[in-house]
Design a protein around this motif. Structure first.
Motif, PDB file in Angstrom:
ATOM      1  N   ASN A  44       5.035   8.947   2.248  1.00  8.70           N
ATOM      2  CA  ASN A  44       6.179   8.297   1.587  1.00  8.70           C
ATOM      3  C   ASN A  44       6.457   7.106   2.342  1.00  8.70           C
ATOM      4  N   ASN A  45       6.285   6.791   3.816  1.00 13.08           N
ATOM      5  CA  ASN A  45       6.520   5.697   4.153  1.00 13.08           C
ATOM      6  C   ASN A  45       5.595   4.500   3.923  1.00 13.08           C
ATOM      7  N   ASP A  46       4.287   4.686   3.320  1.00 11.76           N
ATOM      8  CA  ASP A  46       3.356   3.629   2.755  1.00 11.76           C
ATOM      9  C   ASP A  46       3.770   3.411   1.363  1.00 11.76           C
ATOM     10  N   SER A  47       4.188   4.631   0.686  1.00 10.59           N
ATOM     11  CA  SER A  47       4.823   4.010  -0.645  1.00 10.59           C
ATOM     12  C   SER A  47       5.996   3.149  -0.486  1.00 10.59           C
ATOM     13  N   ALA A  48       6.874   3.272   0.347  1.00 13.11           N
ATOM     14  CA  ALA A  48       8.036   2.743   0.466  1.00 13.11           C
ATOM     15  C   ALA A  48       7.764   1.186   0.697  1.00 13.11           C
ATOM     16  N   LEU A  49       6.808   1.121   1.806  1.00 15.01           N
ATOM     17  CA  LEU A  49       6.511  -0.119   2.131  1.00 15.01           C
ATOM     18  C   LEU A  49       5.880  -1.141   0.943  1.00 15.01           C
ATOM     19  N   GLU A  50       5.234  -0.174   0.250  1.00 15.08           N
ATOM     20  CA  GLU A  50       4.482  -0.964  -1.073  1.00 15.08           C
ATOM     21  C   GLU A  50       5.727  -1.449  -2.091  1.00 15.08           C
ATOM     22  N   GLN A  51       6.395  -0.477  -2.100  1.00 14.88           N
ATOM     23  CA  GLN A  51       7.656  -0.869  -3.199  1.00 14.88           C
ATOM     24  C   GLN A  51       8.372  -1.946  -2.496  1.00 14.88           C
ATOM     25  N   SER A  66      15.278   1.475   3.284  1.00 16.14           N
ATOM     26  CA  SER A  66      15.721   0.394   4.142  1.00 16.14           C
ATOM     27  C   SER A  66      14.846   0.260   5.277  1.00 16.14           C
ATOM     28  N   GLN A  67      14.299   1.306   5.862  1.00 10.37           N
ATOM     29  CA  GLN A  67      13.312   1.139   6.938  1.00 10.37           C
ATOM     30  C   GLN A  67      12.078   0.188   6.592  1.00 10.37           C
ATOM     31  N   ALA A  68      11.645   0.447   5.442  1.00 12.72           N
ATOM     32  CA  ALA A  68      10.315  -0.211   4.681  1.00 12.72           C
ATOM     33  C   ALA A  68      10.792  -1.779   4.429  1.00 12.72           C
ATOM     34  N   TRP A  69      11.981  -1.825   3.742  1.00 13.89           N
ATOM     35  CA  TRP A  69      12.535  -3.365   3.866  1.00 13.89           C
ATOM     36  C   TRP A  69      12.730  -3.905   5.098  1.00 13.89           C
ATOM     37  N   GLN A  98      10.672  -7.626   5.919  1.00  8.64           N
ATOM     38  CA  GLN A  98      11.153  -8.598   6.341  1.00  8.64           C
ATOM     39  C   GLN A  98      10.420  -9.120   7.662  1.00  8.64           C
ATOM     40  N   GLN A  99      10.060  -8.337   8.629  1.00  4.67           N
ATOM     41  CA  GLN A  99       9.202  -8.614   9.759  1.00  4.67           C
ATOM     42  C   GLN A  99       8.100  -9.092   9.243  1.00  4.67           C
ATOM     43  N   LEU A 100       7.346  -8.656   8.569  1.00  5.32           N
ATOM     44  CA  LEU A 100       5.919  -9.072   8.275  1.00  5.32           C
ATOM     45  C   LEU A 100       6.109 -10.338   7.501  1.00  5.32           C
ATOM     46  N   TRP A 101       7.135 -10.663   6.718  1.00  3.34           N
ATOM     47  CA  TRP A 101       7.286 -11.771   5.950  1.00  3.34           C
ATOM     48  C   TRP A 101       7.696 -12.740   6.821  1.00  3.34           C
ATOM     49  N   GLY A 102       8.231 -12.432   7.654  1.00  2.00           N
ATOM     50  CA  GLY A 102       8.784 -13.754   8.875  1.00  2.00           C
ATOM     51  C   GLY A 102       7.490 -13.936   9.514  1.00  2.00           C
ATOM     52  N   ALA A 103       6.610 -13.071   9.976  1.00  2.00           N
ATOM     53  CA  ALA A 103       5.753 -13.455  10.666  1.00  2.00           C
ATOM     54  C   ALA A 103       4.622 -14.415   9.854  1.00  2.00           C
ATOM     55  N   LEU A 104       4.516 -13.944   8.583  1.00  2.00           N
ATOM     56  CA  LEU A 104       3.513 -14.856   7.452  1.00  2.00           C
ATOM     57  C   LEU A 104       4.047 -16.103   7.523  1.00  2.00           C
ATOM     58  N   GLY A 105       5.232 -16.380   7.566  1.00  2.00           N
ATOM     59  CA  GLY A 105       5.819 -17.611   7.786  1.00  2.00           C
ATOM     60  C   GLY A 105       5.568 -18.519   8.754  1.00  2.00           C
TER      61      GLY A 105
END
Length: 75
Positions: A3-10, A39-42, A46-53
């Motif tokens: 479920n966590n992987d699915s939520a992260l993909e979403q 909300s945990q996946a979001w 956001q952390q991953l997106w920030g790291a990519l930036g």
């Protein structure tokens, strides 16, 4: 896939969708509030997106040299 992987993909899908269509925000809010895993996946997205930036300036500062063709061997 759990479920966590699915939520992260979403969450990744929502990240991209909100950039393309800010008017999708109400639908995103419903998704976000529908499950604590969302909300945990979001937050993780956001952390991953920030790291990519943070990587973007590094990539621009160190250009990749053009690929070279290997020399053909002559007999």
């Amino acid at each position: 896939m759990n479920n966590n992987d699915s939520a992260l993909e979403q969450a990744a899908d929502w990240q991209l969708r909100l950039q393309e269509d800010p008017q999708a925000r109400p639908e995103f809010e419903r998704w976000l509030n529908a499950d604590p895993a969302h909300s945990q996946a979001w937050r993780k997205m956001q952390q991953l997106w920030g790291a990519l930036g943070e990587l973007a300036p590094v990539a621009q500062a160190a250009p990749v040299p053009p690929a070279t063709r290997p020399q053909a061997r002559r007999r």
